[in-house]
Design a protein around this motif. Sequence first.
Motif, PDB file in Angstrom:
ATOM      1  N   VAL A   1       0.851  -1.194   0.000  1.00  0.00           N
ATOM      2  CA  VAL A   1       0.000   0.000   0.000  1.00  0.00           C
ATOM      3  C   VAL A   1       0.884   1.240   0.000  1.00  0.00           C
TER       4      VAL A   1
ATOM      5  N   GLU B   1       0.480   5.309   0.498  1.00  0.00           N
ATOM      6  CA  GLU B   1      -0.366   6.457   0.839  1.00  0.00           C
ATOM      7  C   GLU B   1       0.432   7.732   0.662  1.00  0.00           C
TER       8      GLU B   1
ATOM      9  N   THR C   1      -5.478   4.954  10.217  1.00  0.00           N
ATOM     10  CA  THR C   1      -5.148   4.253   8.970  1.00  0.00           C
ATOM     11  C   THR C   1      -4.262   3.051   9.246  1.00  0.00           C
TER      12      THR C   1
ATOM     13  N   LEU D   1       3.212  -1.155   4.291  1.00  0.00           N
ATOM     14  CA  LEU D   1       2.704   0.203   4.115  1.00  0.00           C
ATOM     15  C   LEU D   1       3.840   1.163   3.812  1.00  0.00           C
TER      16      LEU D   1
ATOM     17  N   PHE E   1       4.270   5.166   3.539  1.00  0.00           N
ATOM     18  CA  PHE E   1       3.699   6.495   3.721  1.00  0.00           C
ATOM     19  C   PHE E   1       4.697   7.515   3.169  1.00  0.00           C
TER      20      PHE E   1
ATOM     21  N   ASP F   1       4.809  11.433   2.516  1.00  0.00           N
ATOM     22  CA  ASP F   1       4.068  12.682   2.756  1.00  0.00           C
ATOM     23  C   ASP F   1       4.577  13.782   1.831  1.00  0.00           C
TER      24      ASP F   1
ATOM     25  N   CYS G   1      -3.183   2.397  -3.896  1.00  0.00           N
ATOM     26  CA  CYS G   1      -2.560   3.719  -3.844  1.00  0.00           C
ATOM     27  C   CYS G   1      -3.596   4.718  -3.357  1.00  0.00           C
ATOM     28  N   LEU G   2      -3.331   5.334  -2.230  1.00  0.00           N
ATOM     29  CA  LEU G   2      -4.231   6.321  -1.630  1.00  0.00           C
ATOM     30  C   LEU G   2      -3.701   7.713  -1.956  1.00  0.00           C
TER      31      LEU G   2
ATOM     32  N   TRP H   1      -5.653  10.577  -2.045  1.00  0.00           N
ATOM     33  CA  TRP H   1      -6.448  11.624  -1.421  1.00  0.00           C
ATOM     34  C   TRP H   1      -6.643  12.780  -2.408  1.00  0.00           C
TER      35      TRP H   1
ATOM     36  N   GLY I   1      -8.880   8.474  -4.805  1.00  0.00           N
ATOM     37  CA  GLY I   1      -8.537   9.865  -4.569  1.00  0.00           C
ATOM     38  C   GLY I   1      -9.728  10.774  -4.780  1.00  0.00           C
TER      39      GLY I   1
ATOM     40  N   TYR J   1      -6.977  13.301   5.159  1.00  0.00           N
ATOM     41  CA  TYR J   1      -7.837  12.118   5.209  1.00  0.00           C
ATOM     42  C   TYR J   1      -7.124  10.939   5.874  1.00  0.00           C
ATOM     43  N   GLY J   2      -7.913  10.081   6.507  1.00  0.00           N
ATOM     44  CA  GLY J   2      -7.456   8.790   7.004  1.00  0.00           C
ATOM     45  C   GLY J   2      -8.573   7.783   6.804  1.00  0.00           C
TER      46      GLY J   2
END
Length: 211
Positions: free
Chosen positions: A44, A46, A54, A65, A67, A69, A107-108, A110, A140, A155-156
């Motif tokens: 995943v 994000e 999350t 995961l 992440f 940012d 793929c998140l 947002w 998204g 978002y989460g």
Amino acid sequence: MSSPARNFESAGGFPASGPITSRQPSKLLPELFKNIDAERRLTVLEIGPALNETVDFFSQFKCRLHFVDLFHEAFVREQQARLSEKELRHGFEEQFRFPAGTKIDICLLWDFLCYLDDAALRAFNSALRPWVHSGTRAHGFGVHHLAIRVDNIQYGIINRESLSIRKRKSVQMAYYPHSQIEMHEMLNCFDFERGLLLPEGKLEMLLKPRI
């Protein structure tokens, strides 16, 4: 969880995420998870920080995961307008330095794409493409028409049907909304699978790989 390489100077001084202020129901999020094999390890990505809810949600799956940012990366937040597409692509590629052989299943995105100008959106697409495979799905938010502005929120995931909403404590980035036609042209590693118009004019999107 992974920590991507950071060869660009990061924009510092951003406060930690604030409290959850509301929940948002999602009719497309269940589609993202409906065909998941509980015995298969997921990968995943994000675009955002690791929020507690999350991480807790994904603890029910076998998964890795990542992440990333990008909302707080200086090359996106501060330097985007003056960097070339090549420089932007390099910036994204540096953030996407995952282990060899990695393929993203979920793929998140947002609302991150709403903060990329045309060159940055093409650069993001080019950097993400090598990690996408035929089973990748992305979720998204965009806008139904260009007069709509997205809120400065984070978002989460609470559960398969509910998203958490937080107000961002940082100043909202420059805003570059894209039409669906523009998204189709510039984010060409994906096609629209489903779209849902939300009451405030935002568009919730489920994306599949473009074959």
